[in-house]
Design a protein around this motif. Structure first.
Motif, PDB file in Angstrom:
ATOM      1  N   ALA A 289       0.812  -1.216   0.000  1.00 49.04           N
ATOM      2  CA  ALA A 289       0.000   0.000   0.000  1.00 49.04           C
ATOM      3  C   ALA A 289       0.846   1.266   0.000  1.00 49.04           C
ATOM      4  O   ALA A 289       0.315   2.364  -0.176  1.00 49.04           O
ATOM      5  CB  ALA A 289      -0.924  -0.006   1.220  1.00 49.04           C
ATOM      6  N   SER A 290       2.139   1.118   0.197  1.00 48.87           N
ATOM      7  CA  SER A 290       3.028   2.284   0.276  1.00 48.87           C
ATOM      8  C   SER A 290       3.472   2.723  -1.115  1.00 48.87           C
ATOM      9  O   SER A 290       3.708   1.894  -1.998  1.00 48.87           O
ATOM     10  CB  SER A 290       4.262   1.955   1.116  1.00 48.87           C
ATOM     11  N   GLN A 291       3.587   4.012  -1.286  1.00 51.79           N
ATOM     12  CA  GLN A 291       4.025   4.573  -2.555  1.00 51.79           C
ATOM     13  C   GLN A 291       5.306   5.389  -2.352  1.00 51.79           C
ATOM     14  O   GLN A 291       5.482   6.028  -1.315  1.00 51.79           O
ATOM     15  CB  GLN A 291       2.947   5.493  -3.126  1.00 51.79           C
ATOM     16  N   LEU A 292       6.182   5.333  -3.358  1.00 47.78           N
ATOM     17  CA  LEU A 292       7.417   6.106  -3.349  1.00 47.78           C
ATOM     18  C   LEU A 292       7.467   6.909  -4.641  1.00 47.78           C
ATOM     19  O   LEU A 292       7.100   6.408  -5.708  1.00 47.78           O
ATOM     20  CB  LEU A 292       8.645   5.201  -3.264  1.00 47.78           C
ATOM     21  N   ILE A 293       7.948   8.133  -4.545  1.00 49.90           N
ATOM     22  CA  ILE A 293       8.039   8.979  -5.739  1.00 49.90           C
ATOM     23  C   ILE A 293       9.181   9.970  -5.558  1.00 49.90           C
ATOM     24  O   ILE A 293       9.471  10.399  -4.427  1.00 49.90           O
ATOM     25  CB  ILE A 293       6.689   9.705  -5.999  1.00 49.90           C
TER      26      ILE A 293
ATOM     27  N   ASP B 258      -3.571   9.060  -8.252  1.00 53.20           N
ATOM     28  CA  ASP B 258      -3.949   8.291  -9.439  1.00 53.20           C
ATOM     29  C   ASP B 258      -3.527   6.827  -9.336  1.00 53.20           C
ATOM     30  O   ASP B 258      -4.147   5.943  -9.952  1.00 53.20           O
ATOM     31  CB  ASP B 258      -3.306   8.892 -10.697  1.00 53.20           C
ATOM     32  N   PHE B 259      -2.471   6.564  -8.580  1.00 58.20           N
ATOM     33  CA  PHE B 259      -1.947   5.198  -8.463  1.00 58.20           C
ATOM     34  C   PHE B 259      -2.278   4.544  -7.128  1.00 58.20           C
ATOM     35  O   PHE B 259      -1.987   3.369  -6.919  1.00 58.20           O
ATOM     36  CB  PHE B 259      -0.421   5.211  -8.640  1.00 58.20           C
ATOM     37  N   ASP B 260      -2.899   5.288  -6.226  1.00 58.12           N
ATOM     38  CA  ASP B 260      -3.125   4.830  -4.856  1.00 58.12           C
ATOM     39  C   ASP B 260      -4.420   4.008  -4.774  1.00 58.12           C
ATOM     40  O   ASP B 260      -5.418   4.432  -4.193  1.00 58.12           O
ATOM     41  CB  ASP B 260      -3.199   6.051  -3.925  1.00 58.12           C
ATOM     42  N   LEU B 261      -4.375   2.778  -5.346  1.00 56.14           N
ATOM     43  CA  LEU B 261      -5.576   1.955  -5.429  1.00 56.14           C
ATOM     44  C   LEU B 261      -5.437   0.624  -4.684  1.00 56.14           C
ATOM     45  O   LEU B 261      -6.260  -0.269  -4.862  1.00 56.14           O
ATOM     46  CB  LEU B 261      -5.902   1.678  -6.900  1.00 56.14           C
ATOM     47  N   HIS B 262      -4.425   0.489  -3.847  1.00 52.48           N
ATOM     48  CA  HIS B 262      -4.192  -0.778  -3.152  1.00 52.48           C
ATOM     49  C   HIS B 262      -5.386  -1.190  -2.305  1.00 52.48           C
ATOM     50  O   HIS B 262      -5.758  -2.366  -2.276  1.00 52.48           O
ATOM     51  CB  HIS B 262      -2.942  -0.667  -2.279  1.00 52.48           C
TER      52      HIS B 262
END
Length: 543
Positions: free
Chosen positions: A452-456, A508-512
């Motif tokens: 569920a974690s995102q990195l950018i 936009d990508f946070d769909l976990h």
């Protein structure tokens, strides 16, 4: 004088706006669990020792004269990002998409689907993303070959767009090879699950799996003359006679790759080789069961002009095995062997007369085990090496730009002259304009995921999976000791502006949580986290 200036300008324009060869051959070497810091060309002051700890000891430094030269003749990317661990990173590579589409979020956290028989199964990438990297190459008119690690979890390997393949195991639960007993199996003893080394009958290993280095489990896909699509190797009386503890899977893989290249050269079609090597991955060492790291490799030595390889002569002894003819353990030896294999590739291309019509790419799937693999901290898990040589390219040496592994699929499409279908979402960007013109940059930001974690990250700032922000304007000696940004007033307006831009991209990508699985999965079969609606995040306040 005016004429000379005109000629110089014309020469500059010709160099700055070159074109790739028409449908060049493409070799993509995708190594396993190797951080950028492990390759000398990246200049890190720290790398990994055989026990998996940080070191600056030169004796554990990889030596890569061939890759160093390739990085100079071609170019190397300072900040290439994968996902933080194997399966989702391979999904990123093969689909050109992020996890919001292919649903492979992390190892053990893969999107599910319902089979026609009503069983829950991992959602195969060829269903979530029907245009994979192999399909793109096939559609562009290439002969395609897949070698090495698969890790495609309960998938039909014949559906990924590859004409043929040679595989060493890449996931748990593979069947027993009739030729090798180097396998860890799970047994219940006194009600407790125990890992057993099948070759000795003793406890060993941390999880089920089979050897993908010495005395390996190997299978062939669609090999000419075989009656079934998947066949165990060794597959002939001659290869069975030579098979044993001195058989090294990376050698077998390269032998079959070269055999494919030779066999297909008369077709008049270019080839695409997708070489997903196990080299770099630590695993149970059947020769030294107490050592839980990177098994030794055949010995290779660079004499300044060529590599000399010592043929292994491993023998069984009363105490185990005599392994004096191979290297000691350590990831540096794996990287050295990869360098040796790149040299073999180059020799083969020269021998076939196609060296100047072949694109050669070297990269890895995620960070080094013990240092970066699975890590959400800064870019430890996702910062990987990336070296590319493309004939006629205008970029050479160090390129301080950002790249995502999603960029490979559209790059291969571009090189092959294949137009991706309109409306089909791809998250990557083709490298071709950057490689063949004076275009100064590749992309403004790169992205990764870890469950569920995102990195950018952008050029100035990085947000990691621990919700921390870092100033990445300058690269530290160890490639990771960035300054944490705790007070946004202490950094420039450019830093703050980039932060705001990156924060707008992430949703936009946070769909976990809300779209974890196949969208067509019946409601009753979804995970609890997949059923609940995710609350809209509150606007963030920055100091």
């Amino acid at each position: 004088m005016k004429k000379i200036i005109t000629l110089l300008l014309a020469a500059h324009c010709a160099t700055a706006h070159a074109k790739p060869p028409e449908k060049p051959n493409i070799i993509l070497i995708y190594a396993d669990d190797i951080s950028a810091r492990e390759l000398p060309v990246y200049g890190s002051s720290v790398w990994t020792d055989p026990s998996g700890h940080d070191t600056s000891d030169p004796k554990y430094r990889a030596e890569t004269p061939v890759l160093d030269k390739l990085a100079e003749k071609g170019c190397w990317i300072t900040n290439a990002w994968a996902a933080t661990v194997c399966s989702p990173s391979r999904a990123m590579m093969m689909t050109g998409r992020y996890a919001h589409l292919h649903k492979w979020w992390h190892n053990g956290d893969l999107g599910m689907t319902m089979t026609k028989s009503g069983k829950l199964n991992t959602w195969p990438l060829y269903e979530s993303s029907p245009l994979l990297i192999g399909h793109v190459a096939q559609n562009a008119g290439y002969n395609t070959y897949w070698a090495g690690k698969t890790q495609m979890k309960n998938s039909d390997l014949t559906k990924f767009g590859f004409d043929e393949g040679v595989f060493s195991p890449g996931e748990e639960g593979n069947k027993e090879s009739p030729y090798s007993d180097f396998q860890i199996i799970a047994k219940k003893i006194d009600g407790k699950q125990v890992m057993i080394d099948r070759s000795t009958g003793k406890e060993g290993g941390l999880y089920p799996g089979s050897s993908y280095f010495w005395k390996p489990f190997v299978s062939l896909m669609n090999f000419p003359g075989e009656k079934s699509a998947m066949t165990w190797w060794p597959n002939t009386p001659e290869t069975r006679k030579d098979f044993g503890v001195n058989t090294y899977a990376p050698d077998v893989e390269l032998d079959y790759i070269f055999e494919f290249m030779e066999r297909k050269k008369s077709t008049g079609k270019p080839f695409f080789i997708y070489h997903t090597s196990h080299l770099g991955h630590g695993y149970y060492d059947w020769f030294n069961p107490d050592f839980k790291s990177w098994p030794g490799t055949p010995k290779v030595k660079w004499d300044g002009k060529k590599y000399i390889r010592t043929e292994p002569t491993i023998t069984k002894t009363a105490d185990g095995y005599d392994t004096s003819s191979i290297t000691e353990q350590g990831i540096h030896h794996h990287i050295n062997y990869l360098d040796y294999q790149v040299w073999l590739y180059q020799n083969k291309l020269e021998e076939m007369g196609i060296a100047e019509n072949t694109v050669l790419i070297f990269c890895a799937d995620n960070g080094t085990s013990g240092y970066g693999k699975s890590s959400k901290d800064r870019q430890k898990g996702c910062h990987v090496p990336f070296i590319i040589y493309a004939p006629g390219m205008t970029k050479h040496g160090k390129q301080d730009v950002l790249l995502n592994l999603t960029d490979l699929l559209p790059t291969i499409a571009d090189l092959g002259g294949y137009s991706l279908p309109k409306g089909y979402e791809i998250n990557g960007e083709s490298m071709v304009p950057f490689l063949y013109t004076d275009k100064p940059d590749l992309r403004d930001w790169v992205y990764a995921y870890n469950g569920a974690s995102q990195l950018i990250r952008g050029k100035k700032v990085l947000k990691d999976g621990n919700e921390k922000w870092w100033d990445v304007d300058n690269i530290p000696e160890d490639l990771i000791s960035f300054d944490e940004i705790k007070d946004w007033n202490s950094v420039s307006e450019t830093h703050r502006s980039e932060r705001d831009k990156l924060e707008k991209i992430l949703p936009d990508f946070d769909l976990h949580e809300k779209e974890h699985d196949d969208p067509n999965l019946p409601e009753a079969a979804k995970k609890p986290s997949d059923k609940k609606k995710k609350k809209q995040p509150k606007p963030k306040k920055h100091n």
